[in-house]
Write a protein that holds these residues in place. Sequence first.
Motif, PDB file in Angstrom:
ATOM      1  N   ASN A  80       0.825  -1.211   0.000  1.00 54.86           N
ATOM      2  CA  ASN A  80       0.000   0.000   0.000  1.00 54.86           C
ATOM      3  C   ASN A  80       0.860   1.263   0.000  1.00 54.86           C
ATOM      4  N   ASP A  81       1.897   1.265   0.834  1.00 50.13           N
ATOM      5  CA  ASP A  81       2.711   2.470   0.983  1.00 50.13           C
ATOM      6  C   ASP A  81       3.616   2.706  -0.224  1.00 50.13           C
ATOM      7  N   SER A  82       4.125   1.629  -0.803  1.00 50.95           N
ATOM      8  CA  SER A  82       5.098   1.794  -1.886  1.00 50.95           C
ATOM      9  C   SER A  82       4.443   1.927  -3.252  1.00 50.95           C
ATOM     10  N   LEU A  83       3.335   1.222  -3.481  1.00 51.74           N
ATOM     11  CA  LEU A  83       2.709   1.210  -4.804  1.00 51.74           C
ATOM     12  C   LEU A  83       1.395   1.960  -4.859  1.00 51.74           C
ATOM     13  N   GLY A  84       0.877   2.372  -3.720  1.00 53.33           N
ATOM     14  CA  GLY A  84      -0.356   3.154  -3.712  1.00 53.33           C
ATOM     15  C   GLY A  84      -1.572   2.318  -3.360  1.00 53.33           C
ATOM     16  N   HIS A  85      -2.625   3.021  -2.917  1.00 57.28           N
ATOM     17  CA  HIS A  85      -3.830   2.328  -2.463  1.00 57.28           C
ATOM     18  C   HIS A  85      -4.590   1.681  -3.614  1.00 57.28           C
ATOM     19  N   SER A  86      -4.505   2.229  -4.815  1.00 55.92           N
ATOM     20  CA  SER A  86      -5.221   1.619  -5.941  1.00 55.92           C
ATOM     21  C   SER A  86      -4.653   0.239  -6.244  1.00 55.92           C
ATOM     22  N   GLY A 122     -12.034  -6.246   7.004  1.00 51.68           N
ATOM     23  CA  GLY A 122     -11.540  -4.889   6.823  1.00 51.68           C
ATOM     24  C   GLY A 122     -10.046  -4.918   6.612  1.00 51.68           C
ATOM     25  N   GLY A 123      -9.506  -3.882   5.949  1.00 51.58           N
ATOM     26  CA  GLY A 123      -8.078  -3.870   5.679  1.00 51.58           C
ATOM     27  C   GLY A 123      -7.681  -5.106   4.895  1.00 51.58           C
ATOM     28  N   ASP A 124      -6.642  -5.790   5.363  1.00 49.34           N
ATOM     29  CA  ASP A 124      -6.203  -7.023   4.692  1.00 49.34           C
ATOM     30  C   ASP A 124      -6.542  -8.257   5.527  1.00 49.34           C
ATOM     31  N   GLU A 125      -7.601  -8.166   6.338  1.00 50.52           N
ATOM     32  CA  GLU A 125      -8.015  -9.282   7.185  1.00 50.52           C
ATOM     33  C   GLU A 125      -9.189 -10.019   6.549  1.00 50.52           C
ATOM     34  N   MET A 153      12.197   2.750   4.648  1.00 53.11           N
ATOM     35  CA  MET A 153      12.873   2.690   3.351  1.00 53.11           C
ATOM     36  C   MET A 153      11.943   2.994   2.187  1.00 53.11           C
ATOM     37  N   ILE A 154      10.643   2.794   2.367  1.00 51.80           N
ATOM     38  CA  ILE A 154       9.712   3.020   1.254  1.00 51.80           C
ATOM     39  C   ILE A 154       9.075   4.402   1.311  1.00 51.80           C
ATOM     40  N   GLN A 155       9.474   5.216   2.293  1.00 52.17           N
ATOM     41  CA  GLN A 155       8.941   6.571   2.362  1.00 52.17           C
ATOM     42  C   GLN A 155       9.587   7.429   1.272  1.00 52.17           C
ATOM     43  N   PRO A 156       8.797   8.083   0.432  1.00 52.82           N
ATOM     44  CA  PRO A 156       9.374   8.842  -0.689  1.00 52.82           C
ATOM     45  C   PRO A 156      10.212  10.041  -0.250  1.00 52.82           C
TER      46      PRO A 156
END
Length: 691
Positions: free
Chosen positions: A305-311, A338-341, A531-534
């Motif tokens: 989600n954080d690295s490639l986006g929510h879509s 909900g989420g990834d559960e 590390m994945i924070q832009p």
Amino acid sequence: MPSTYNSLLVVVSLMVATLASFTALDLASRISMLKHSAVRHAWLAGGATAMGVGIWSMHFVAMLAFSLPIPLGYDLAISGYSLLIAILVSWFALYVVTRAHFGVLDIAVGGVLMGFGIAGMHYTGMAALRMSPGIDYDPTLFMASIAIAIVASTAALWIARTLSDIRQRHIIVKRIGAALVMGVAITGMHYTAMAAADFMPGSICGAANGVDTRWLATTITLFTFAILTVTLILSRFDVRTELLAGSVTQLNDQIVRMVNHDTLTDLPNRRALVERIETVVHNAKRADTMFAVLFMDIDGFKTINDSLGHSTGDEVLKAFARRLQQCVRDGDTVARLGGDEFVVLIENLASPDEAQDLAQSVLDRMGRGHWSDEQPLQAVPSVGIALFPRDGESADALLKNADAAMYEAKRAGRATWRFFESSMNVAAMRTLQIQNAIRVALDEGHFSLRFQPKYDGLNNELVGAEALIRLEHPELGLLMPTEFIPTAERSGLIVQIGEWVVRETCRQIRQWQMAGLPEMKVAVNLSPRQMIQPDLIDTMVSIVHAEHVRCDQIIFEITEAVAMHDAPKTVDMIQAFQGAGFEIAIDDFGTGYSSLAYLERFRVKQLKIDRFFTNGLDAQGHEGRAIVSAIIALAHSLNMEVVAEGVETPSQLSELQVMACDQMQGYLLGKPLTAGAFATLLEQQIDIEPA
């Protein structure tokens, strides 16, 4: 005997036929929508009566338009028979075209039967004249009239079926055009049949009664128009009412579905799942059977989600839901909380092995293929299993215990499954306490730093330190990183914690400098989430500058496994860090299966040998020494310094010194110290320096 026609009544007969045809088309659509049997039969009967009266009236008005040199009249009984035939034919037509399954053969057979019926109505109506001598019919025109009746009936059935769907565009205009064509065909059949009739000279009409033909035609016409108009009005009103009721029902169904289903995956949501589990609990108690609840959480989903986006994350969730539905048996329930559960409810188990086999099947299936057209992603879950009645007798208990088992699976290495055990509740409660402690630690100052000294491998001089975080909770006591860092990583709070560590490290460096103590480089660990924070590098630069510390006084440590997760991206990031003035070290080297090609491209300042290999100097003898020696030689050939961590015995220290290891740290040399204690160590360093 010569005959004539009243032009006005001929036109009126065409109008009646057209209106009757339009009514028939409208009724066919109306009846097709009905599901309730009693209402459907009522509309069939009423519609057949109105339609039959319309067709019969067209015939009768057309007969009244016909005149001979002698008085004409019609036998009421025989005319009634022709009306009955018209009503029966109409009922048959409506019944055929409103059936759910209606094919080409049905149209053909129905058209033939209807054609004979309409012809029968007409010729029965002709018999109502009671001519003496009887009417002589031309065989060719007689057969032509029947053929026209069959063709017209077949066309009418096909048109009625085609225009039965009211959702078509311009449906009213289409029906008017079709009704006009059908009206022309019906009147054409009638006048063809009339042309076939030959009235002998001197014939007498036995039914002549002296009734005024114009008055009779007007009465029948008005009566017919009234019946057909009222029928149309009722049909249209009922259709609108039905559509409104259907729309309300559909809206209600959608609302119910939204309440009970997840909008992204269309799977049952928590509410629907809990209701289903409670039902299954009731049934299982009565039948003394067992079932299982499988609780799943996608490993590494937050990183996606954080690295490639929510879509992209949404596409992964939808793909995971589809694949999960293919893994379970028919009748089992798949839900998204909900989420990834996700949760799978497996009913009617013969043994716990079935739940275990299904969990393993899910893991095997999820490990194959790609999850997105744009990115080669795999979404593999950790699975926790709770069994009824062993692990709980309510939905809440089973879900809670399956969740605890899932977290145990994550602690066991992820991408695996675990059955619930009672001891897990203690671990789950501990995890919850740690989660709550992390949330308030930043605001209430519960975090602190320890600094573990690093020594030169040749002369044992203090050359730096590694900053290590601790969480000192008022109730839980001192928490080590191994306890709270994984939880902080999953929650995303590790980003804020990482920024706090850098800021606090810079403050301590600044305080030591202001106290006149020697400059030391301090190593700080970077987490995978950071590390994945832009904006990671810009954030770190701004923190260091705000604390008035040089960038080259900070060494950022990246674990080898994280570095190799996306090696090309890591190369770019290392170069960006170095361009900003920071130094980089590869931590835990030897555990991440680095490619030598990428290791050369990394060009980092230091390699840190994992403590596993340091311990191997004692435990594995010659083989252990050979591995460490090879790592040191490799690093030196690439102009990198080597730091050995976990040095705990004199023999390890001695071996590393012989191998020319550049720096060392470990409990033998120095335990992690508070900032004040490390300052004292720095003061001692001044004292031992030569004058």
